[in-house]
Design a protein around this motif. Sequence first.
Motif, PDB file in Angstrom:
ATOM      1  N   SER A  67       0.838  -1.040  -0.116  1.00 42.53           N
ATOM      2  CA  SER A  67       0.072   0.102   0.081  1.00 42.53           C
ATOM      3  C   SER A  67       0.786   1.304   0.002  1.00 42.53           C
ATOM      4  CB  SER A  67      -1.016  -0.013   1.169  1.00 42.53           C
ATOM      5  OG  SER A  67      -1.729  -1.062   1.334  1.00 42.53           O
ATOM      6  N   TYR A  68       0.126   2.229  -0.183  1.00 45.16           N
ATOM      7  CA  TYR A  68       0.930   3.599  -0.037  1.00 45.16           C
ATOM      8  C   TYR A  68       1.236   3.991   1.374  1.00 45.16           C
ATOM      9  CZ  TYR A  68      -0.367   4.529  -5.080  1.00 45.16           C
ATOM     10  OH  TYR A  68      -0.538   4.457  -6.307  1.00 45.16           O
ATOM     11  N   PRO A  69       2.331   4.819   1.622  1.00 45.59           N
ATOM     12  CA  PRO A  69       2.957   5.078   2.930  1.00 45.59           C
ATOM     13  C   PRO A  69       1.736   5.363   4.017  1.00 45.59           C
ATOM     14  CG  PRO A  69       4.466   5.769   1.389  1.00 45.59           C
ATOM     15  CD  PRO A  69       3.166   5.377   0.487  1.00 45.59           C
ATOM     16  N   CYS A  89       9.960  10.658 -11.675  1.00 48.59           N
ATOM     17  CA  CYS A  89       9.402  10.058 -10.448  1.00 48.59           C
ATOM     18  C   CYS A  89      10.703   9.690  -9.553  1.00 48.59           C
ATOM     19  CB  CYS A  89       8.837   8.782 -10.775  1.00 48.59           C
ATOM     20  SG  CYS A  89       7.329   8.924 -11.796  1.00 48.59           S
ATOM     21  N   PRO A  90      10.402  10.181  -8.247  1.00 50.58           N
ATOM     22  CA  PRO A  90      11.598   9.785  -7.262  1.00 50.58           C
ATOM     23  C   PRO A  90      11.383   8.403  -6.752  1.00 50.58           C
ATOM     24  CG  PRO A  90       9.810  11.156  -6.312  1.00 50.58           C
ATOM     25  CD  PRO A  90       9.437  11.007  -7.679  1.00 50.58           C
ATOM     26  N   HIS A  91      10.193   7.610  -7.196  1.00 55.08           N
ATOM     27  CA  HIS A  91       9.919   6.422  -6.612  1.00 55.08           C
ATOM     28  C   HIS A  91       9.543   5.631  -7.872  1.00 55.08           C
ATOM     29  CE1 HIS A  91      11.660   6.355  -2.487  1.00 55.08           C
ATOM     30  NE2 HIS A  91      11.099   7.591  -2.469  1.00 55.08           N
ATOM     31  N   GLN A  92       9.270   4.351  -7.723  1.00 54.93           N
ATOM     32  CA  GLN A  92       8.626   3.882  -8.871  1.00 54.93           C
ATOM     33  C   GLN A  92       7.006   3.933  -8.600  1.00 54.93           C
ATOM     34  OE1 GLN A  92       9.857   1.727 -11.820  1.00 54.93           O
ATOM     35  NE2 GLN A  92      11.371   3.432 -11.087  1.00 54.93           N
ATOM     36  N   PHE A  93       6.385   3.985  -7.557  1.00 53.97           N
ATOM     37  CA  PHE A  93       5.225   4.150  -7.050  1.00 53.97           C
ATOM     38  C   PHE A  93       5.113   5.228  -6.280  1.00 53.97           C
ATOM     39  CE2 PHE A  93       5.390  -0.004  -9.028  1.00 53.97           C
ATOM     40  CZ  PHE A  93       4.001  -0.112  -9.774  1.00 53.97           C
ATOM     41  N   GLY A  94       4.010   6.018  -6.137  1.00 55.96           N
ATOM     42  CA  GLY A  94       3.778   7.130  -5.338  1.00 55.96           C
ATOM     43  C   GLY A  94       3.021   8.563  -6.016  1.00 55.96           C
ATOM     44  N   TYR A  95       2.675   9.172  -4.991  1.00 58.72           N
ATOM     45  CA  TYR A  95       2.126  10.680  -5.289  1.00 58.72           C
ATOM     46  C   TYR A  95       3.078  11.708  -4.775  1.00 58.72           C
ATOM     47  CZ  TYR A  95      -2.370   8.335  -6.277  1.00 58.72           C
ATOM     48  OH  TYR A  95      -3.376   7.381  -6.891  1.00 58.72           O
ATOM     49  N   PHE A  96       3.481  12.521  -5.844  1.00 60.11           N
ATOM     50  CA  PHE A  96       4.577  13.620  -5.305  1.00 60.11           C
ATOM     51  C   PHE A  96       3.962  14.833  -5.830  1.00 60.11           C
ATOM     52  CE2 PHE A  96       6.139   9.482  -6.220  1.00 60.11           C
ATOM     53  CZ  PHE A  96       7.000   9.255  -5.236  1.00 60.11           C
ATOM     54  N   ARG A  97       4.218  15.764  -4.824  1.00 65.59           N
ATOM     55  CA  ARG A  97       3.798  17.256  -5.202  1.00 65.59           C
ATOM     56  C   ARG A  97       4.714  17.653  -6.349  1.00 65.59           C
ATOM     57  NH1 ARG A  97       4.656  22.717  -3.818  1.00 65.59           N
ATOM     58  NH2 ARG A  97       6.466  22.169  -2.520  1.00 65.59           N
ATOM     59  N   MET A  98       4.095  18.734  -7.239  1.00 67.10           N
ATOM     60  CA  MET A  98       4.969  19.305  -8.093  1.00 67.10           C
ATOM     61  C   MET A  98       5.304  20.686  -7.964  1.00 67.10           C
ATOM     62  SD  MET A  98       3.756  17.463 -11.760  1.00 67.10           S
ATOM     63  CE  MET A  98       5.162  18.110 -12.599  1.00 67.10           C
ATOM     64  N   GLY A  99       6.027  21.421  -8.463  1.00 64.39           N
ATOM     65  CA  GLY A  99       6.230  22.792  -8.305  1.00 64.39           C
ATOM     66  C   GLY A  99       7.821  23.100  -7.760  1.00 64.39           C
ATOM     67  N   ALA A 100       8.175  24.265  -8.098  1.00 68.45           N
ATOM     68  CA  ALA A 100       9.548  24.787  -7.868  1.00 68.45           C
ATOM     69  C   ALA A 100       9.628  25.297  -6.532  1.00 68.45           C
ATOM     70  CB  ALA A 100      10.298  25.560  -8.917  1.00 68.45           C
ATOM     71  N   ASP A 101       8.778  26.076  -5.833  1.00 70.38           N
ATOM     72  CA  ASP A 101       8.592  26.549  -4.592  1.00 70.38           C
ATOM     73  C   ASP A 101       7.100  26.437  -4.078  1.00 70.38           C
ATOM     74  OD1 ASP A 101       6.855  28.664  -5.629  1.00 70.38           O
ATOM     75  OD2 ASP A 101       8.562  29.588  -6.761  1.00 70.38           O
ATOM     76  N   ALA A 102       7.239  27.121  -2.836  1.00 74.64           N
ATOM     77  CA  ALA A 102       5.887  26.767  -2.030  1.00 74.64           C
ATOM     78  C   ALA A 102       4.850  27.551  -2.582  1.00 74.64           C
ATOM     79  CB  ALA A 102       6.225  27.298  -0.670  1.00 74.64           C
TER      80      ALA A 102
END
Length: 218
Positions: A67-69, A89-102
């Motif tokens: 499962s997801y973390p 992709c930093p990992h093979q599976f997962g959800y990751f925020r995009m964007g260069a800054d906050a």
Amino acid sequence: MSRIWLPVLLGLICVYAQQCPEKNGRFADPRQCDKYIECEDGVATEKLCPDGLLFNDKARFFSYPCSYPTDVDCTGREATQPPQPSGDCPHQFGYFRMGADATQCGQFMNCADGRGYVFDCPEGLAFDSTTLQCNWPDLVAECDAEGFLGFTCPEEKVSSLGPAGFSASRYFRSPDNDCTKYFICENNRPRMYRCGVGRAFNEFINTCDGPENVTGCA
């Protein structure tokens, strides 16, 4: 059977018995959160979840065990396999925020088998990496809500007779003259809303109204 091999064979049987607390089932590795032992008829097989997923010991035996973390408690066994990044992709599976800054909080990438697919949160919401869901930007620690929404709540004047601080909710018409858009300030942090089709925000009654009742929106 040779007397020399008998102790070795007995030792292997003991190892398998220790690895299989039950004849059939899946059991967490004591040190690594994405590794588990699968037992079938008392025979143990060591298995590893895909990179980015973790072993979920709450999953039923005939369902997928990884499962997801956010769905797994890794307390006491925090180790994982080395990342296997590919492309964006930093990992093979997962959800990751995009964007260069906050100030860029509204997009996220879903990585599946090393391939990344970009998604947008609903307008006005930001992706929260801790819950893997879209949320109000003021509730997302890694998001600059004011920069993301392009709106800063005006400083509230507090009466000398009243308590110090800010009121719970304040309403503001959008400064970009978009009649359908408005902001609600919760504890002096902005949240963006929109009126439905054919409606406009009326700042005098703090709700959506007919555009003919709102100056400049007819």
